[in-house]
Design a protein around this motif. Structure first.
Motif, PDB file in Angstrom:
ATOM      1  N   ASN A 136      -5.681  -6.404 -10.260  1.00  0.00           N
ATOM      2  CA  ASN A 136      -6.185  -5.031 -10.155  1.00  0.00           C
ATOM      3  C   ASN A 136      -5.391  -4.212  -9.155  1.00  0.00           C
ATOM      4  N   SER A 137      -5.404  -2.921  -9.369  1.00  0.00           N
ATOM      5  CA  SER A 137      -4.928  -1.964  -8.374  1.00  0.00           C
ATOM      6  C   SER A 137      -6.158  -1.218  -7.874  1.00  0.00           C
ATOM      7  N   VAL A 138      -6.136  -0.858  -6.606  1.00  0.00           N
ATOM      8  CA  VAL A 138      -7.261  -0.143  -6.015  1.00  0.00           C
ATOM      9  C   VAL A 138      -6.763   1.205  -5.522  1.00  0.00           C
ATOM     10  N   VAL A 139      -7.435   2.266  -5.960  1.00  0.00           N
ATOM     11  CA  VAL A 139      -7.096   3.620  -5.541  1.00  0.00           C
ATOM     12  C   VAL A 139      -8.260   4.162  -4.735  1.00  0.00           C
ATOM     13  N   GLU A 140      -7.976   4.607  -3.529  1.00  0.00           N
ATOM     14  CA  GLU A 140      -9.010   5.193  -2.676  1.00  0.00           C
ATOM     15  C   GLU A 140      -8.686   6.665  -2.457  1.00  0.00           C
ATOM     16  N   ILE A 141      -9.691   7.490  -2.607  1.00  0.00           N
ATOM     17  CA  ILE A 141      -9.554   8.925  -2.371  1.00  0.00           C
ATOM     18  C   ILE A 141     -10.416   9.263  -1.159  1.00  0.00           C
ATOM     19  N   ARG A 143       0.854  -1.175   0.000  1.00  0.00           N
ATOM     20  CA  ARG A 143       0.000   0.000   0.000  1.00  0.00           C
ATOM     21  C   ARG A 143       0.897   1.235   0.000  1.00  0.00           C
ATOM     22  N   GLU A 144       0.524   2.167  -0.841  1.00  0.00           N
ATOM     23  CA  GLU A 144       1.244   3.437  -0.894  1.00  0.00           C
ATOM     24  C   GLU A 144       0.267   4.545  -0.517  1.00  0.00           C
ATOM     25  N   TYR A 145       0.789   5.580   0.138  1.00  0.00           N
ATOM     26  CA  TYR A 145      -0.041   6.698   0.583  1.00  0.00           C
ATOM     27  C   TYR A 145       0.475   7.995  -0.016  1.00  0.00           C
ATOM     28  N   PHE A 146      -0.460   8.869  -0.367  1.00  0.00           N
ATOM     29  CA  PHE A 146      -0.115  10.181  -0.890  1.00  0.00           C
ATOM     30  C   PHE A 146      -1.080  11.196  -0.301  1.00  0.00           C
ATOM     31  N   LYS A 147      -0.645  12.463  -0.290  1.00  0.00           N
ATOM     32  CA  LYS A 147      -1.525  13.537   0.147  1.00  0.00           C
ATOM     33  C   LYS A 147      -1.363  14.695  -0.825  1.00  0.00           C
ATOM     34  N   ILE A 148      -2.502  15.136  -1.364  1.00  0.00           N
ATOM     35  CA  ILE A 148      -2.529  16.273  -2.274  1.00  0.00           C
ATOM     36  C   ILE A 148      -3.541  17.253  -1.703  1.00  0.00           C
TER      37      ILE A 148
END
Length: 72
Positions: A32-37, A1-6
């Protein structure tokens, strides 16, 4: 899992998802890759859509795992 903040939006990306079958200790891979916002409930939805103009769809890792086990 990778985390980002924008700005005030948090994004997590899951890759190389594996599901474990506890009956026989086998693993099933998910390509699949899962992206959560995630953001505040007070975030302006129009602004969020403008910042992230991508197709939205619901996805459950749990439901996907069950489907992979049943239709394996």
């Amino acid at each position: 899992r990778e985390y980002f903040k924008i700005k005030d939006v948090r994004i997590s990306i899951d890759n190389n998802i594996k599901y474990k079958l506890y009956l026989n200790n086998n693993f099933l891979n998910d390509e699949n890759s899962v992206v959560e916002i995630k953001t505040s409930i007070n975030k302006n939805l129009d602004e969020l859509i403008e910042d992230f103009p991508y197709q939205k769809n619901r996805f459950s890792k749990y439901c996907n795992a069950v489907e992979k086990i049943i239709f394996k």
